[in-house]
Motif scaffolding. Structure first.
Motif, short mmCIF file in Angstrom:
data_model
loop_
_atom_site.label_atom_id
_atom_site.label_comp_id
_atom_site.label_asym_id
_atom_site.label_seq_id
_atom_site.Cartn_x
_atom_site.Cartn_y
_atom_site.Cartn_z
N ALA A 132 -0.56 5.90 4.35
CA ALA A 132 -0.20 4.52 4.65
C ALA A 132 -0.35 4.22 6.13
CB ALA A 132 1.24 4.25 4.20
N SER B 120 1.78 10.72 1.48
CA SER B 120 1.68 9.29 1.17
C SER B 120 1.95 8.44 2.41
CB SER B 120 2.66 8.91 0.06
OG SER B 120 4.00 9.11 0.45
N ASN B 121 2.94 8.82 3.20
CA ASN B 121 3.25 8.03 4.39
C ASN B 121 2.20 8.21 5.46
OD1 ASN B 121 5.47 7.64 2.80
ND2 ASN B 121 6.99 8.02 4.39
N ASN C 123 -2.86 1.52 7.89
CA ASN C 123 -2.27 0.55 8.81
C ASN C 123 -3.04 0.51 10.13
OD1 ASN C 123 1.06 0.12 10.31
ND2 ASN C 123 -0.57 -1.35 9.97
N ILE D 145 0.82 -1.21 0.00
CA ILE D 145 0.00 0.00 0.00
C ILE D 145 0.85 1.26 0.00
CG2 ILE D 145 -0.28 0.32 2.50
CD1 ILE D 145 -3.07 0.53 -0.13
N LEU D 146 2.07 1.21 0.57
CA LEU D 146 2.94 2.38 0.57
C LEU D 146 3.32 2.77 -0.85
CD1 LEU D 146 4.56 4.43 2.33
CD2 LEU D 146 6.52 2.90 2.02
#
Length: 552
Positions: free
Chosen positions: A338, A334-335, A342, A177-178
């Motif tokens: 992610a 983006s992180n 999570n 997904i990252l």
């Protein structure tokens, strides 16, 4: 003769190094009264602990062992500060922000990479360039402009949804997904920021600009020493000379960094040239471009063309904005996305609740901007993730002159006395503890380390200690996007990205944890890997279609 010349050169150099090492032991600093952790290196002080990718415990121990004002040791044992006291932060980022500037090494290394964009200039530079650039950029990050960009964001989100669906059908339900969030964030800032498409979001794609950008932060992390001393080299003659000298450094990481910067510069120049040509050709040519002229750079170019005199941005400044915007808007968002997915994979109850809210609001359609940004649980999930897991854990400032720094609560000095303020010497390096302030139990309570979106859903959910602290963050009593004149100018852009992507994905897919261990690494922007040993950013999750009728 040769030896005598060598001695003449070496004696001052050795003397300088010895003085840098011995000075903290023979010259007392006002910072010596502040408690802090022992340095683990004579040369690097606490910096290796501070920047260690597995150094979370070092940062977390600041509050538990020393409190919100901590003395640390910088290079050659020079005293520095690590601060997350709200009153002190208020003075650093608001009241005295012109004194607490970004450090010289940060400005120099940023200018070497991105040119004279927003991150590479200061207000005190000739022409008041930082203020001028923010003034020109502010309108394109307004709520009105974000509203007009929402269809562009949804278009990209739909392509992402189709790509994930096709990928999971072809290769099983586990996906990285990252990788997909990184590609999507790059495409969103490409279309919304530059009016340029980096990535069609198919299974495989290559774009020299995008590939360079993805490699930038990992390469940058391996060049920390070069960044720390780059401000010395920035004074050596014209840019062409500095670039030539860098090309002579026999270090693979530095040469890779040079190649990345060169690629980004070439591509930025090509994109800018294309946008200028379209603007000259008229409205129809602009509408044929990606983003139809609604992107940030098209609007900035029009505004710049209509501006005259000192407020007009130079060619170098325009190019600098392009690389800066793309860099600042990609890995951070983006992180964060992610991380959110999570957390939702770990908390299926929260994921189901959020999906139900999204599906009820959309009824199978894209949720309009005004309704999307006001969805209470979606907003709470985003705020809580950015509170507990800020993508940037800390950032640096440097005192331009001696200055008094006051505290919210007294600090017990090393001799037992209580201090309400301290005189900070000129050139002192200070770390703003973004993550530490956001997670402080003294402010947020005993559940500060828990991920609890519900805390944002009622007026009583946020403690009065937070509301009354005067935290100077530009967003929700948080330091995530900083505050003052150096706050993140694109935080509304980032928020809209997160909400559009989460709405698109959660309305179609269910995310669960894979059987792989996910380890989050401390860096300029925190990133996940599979296990603690790997250095390759990655975060696998299981994804499967959802039955929408069950949630509506």
């Amino acid at each position: 003769m040769f030896l005598s010349v060598l001695q003449v050169l070496l004696i001052p150099a050795v003397s300088w190094v010895l003085w840098r090492i011995l000075r903290p032991y023979v010259v007392r600093s006002s910072l010596d009264d502040i408690p802090g952790p022992p340095a683990d290196s004579l040369i690097y002080g606490n910096f290796k602990q501070l920047f260690d990718r597995h150094g979370w415990s070092f940062h977390d121990n600041m509050e538990d062992l020393y409190g919100p004002i901590v003395k640390i040791r910088g290079m050659f044992q020079k005293p520095a500060l690590y601060v997350f006291d709200p009153k002190a932060l208020h003075h650093i980022v608001l009241t005295d922000q012109n004194i607490w500037e970004r450090p010289s090494f940060m400005i120099a290394s940023t200018r070497l990479m991105f040119g004279t964009g927003l991150l590479g200039v200061l207000d005190r530079m000739p022409g008041d360039v930082h203020r001028k650039q923010r003034k020109m950029l502010n309108p394109v990050f307004s709520i009105g402009h974000m509203r007009s960009m929402t269809p562009i964001f949804y278009n990209t989100a739909h392509r992402l949804r189709d790509a994930i669906s096709a990928h999971s059908d072809a290769q099983g339900k586990e996906i990285d997904i990252l990788n997909w969030m990184g590609r999507t964030a790059l495409e969103l800032i490409g279309q919304g920021g530059l009016g340029y498409s980096f990535d069609p979001l198919v299974t495989t794609t290559h774009n020299s600009y995008g590939d360079s950008l993805k490699a930038l932060l990992p390469t940058l992390a391996r060049c920390t020493g070069f960044r720390m001393f780059s401000h010395h080299g920035s004074k050596l003659g014209p840019p062409s000379l500095r670039r030539f000298l860098i090309s002579l450094i026999p270090n693979r990481d530095i040469q890779q960094l040079r190649e990345i910067v060169d690629t980004m510069d070439r591509q930025s120049s090509n994109i800018l040239s294309g946008k200028r040509s379209a603007l000259r050709a008229g409205d129809e040519a602009v509408k044929q471009q990606v983003g139809e002229g609604k992107d940030i750079m098209s609007i900035l170019l029009r505004a710049n063309m209509a501006t005259s005199g000192d407020d007009r941005l130079s060619e170098d400044e325009l190019l600098g904005q392009m690389s800066t915007l793309v860099f600042a808007a990609t890995d951070t968002t983006s992180n964060a996305l992610a991380r959110t997915l999570n957390l939702l994979a770990e908390r299926q109850d929260a994921q189901d609740k959020l999906r139900a809210e999204i599906l009820a609001a959309g009824q199978g359609e894209d949720i309009p901007y005004d309704q999307l940004v006001d969805l209470p649980y979606l907003d709470a999930v985003c705020r809580e993730t950015l509170r507990l897991h800020s993508p940037v854990s800390f950032t640096a400032r440097e005192a331009r002159r001696d200055i008094v720094l006051p505290f919210s609560t007294p600090v017990r000095a090393t001799d037992g006395t209580l201090l309400n303020e301290i005189v900070v010497p000129k050139d002192t390096l200070l770390m703003i503890g973004v993550r530490a302030c956001n997670r402080s139990k003294a402010l947020w309570g005993e559940d500060a380390l828990e991920w609890k979106p519900e805390r944002w859903l009622s007026p009583d959910g946020i403690p009065s200690s937070v509301k009354n602290a005067g935290i100077p963050g530009v967003y929700s009593n948080l330091m995530t996007f900083l505050g003052g004149g150096n706050s993140c100018i694109g935080f509304k852009f980032s928020q809209l990205e997160m909400k559009v992507i989460l709405a698109a994905l959660l309305s179609s897919f269910k995310f669960t944890l894979s059987d792989k261990e996910i380890c989050w690494n401390l860096a300029d922007v925190a990133y996940p890997t599979v296990g603690p040993i790997s250095r390759t950013p990655s975060m696998p999750l299981n994804v499967e279609p959802v039955e929408k009728a069950a949630f509506i």
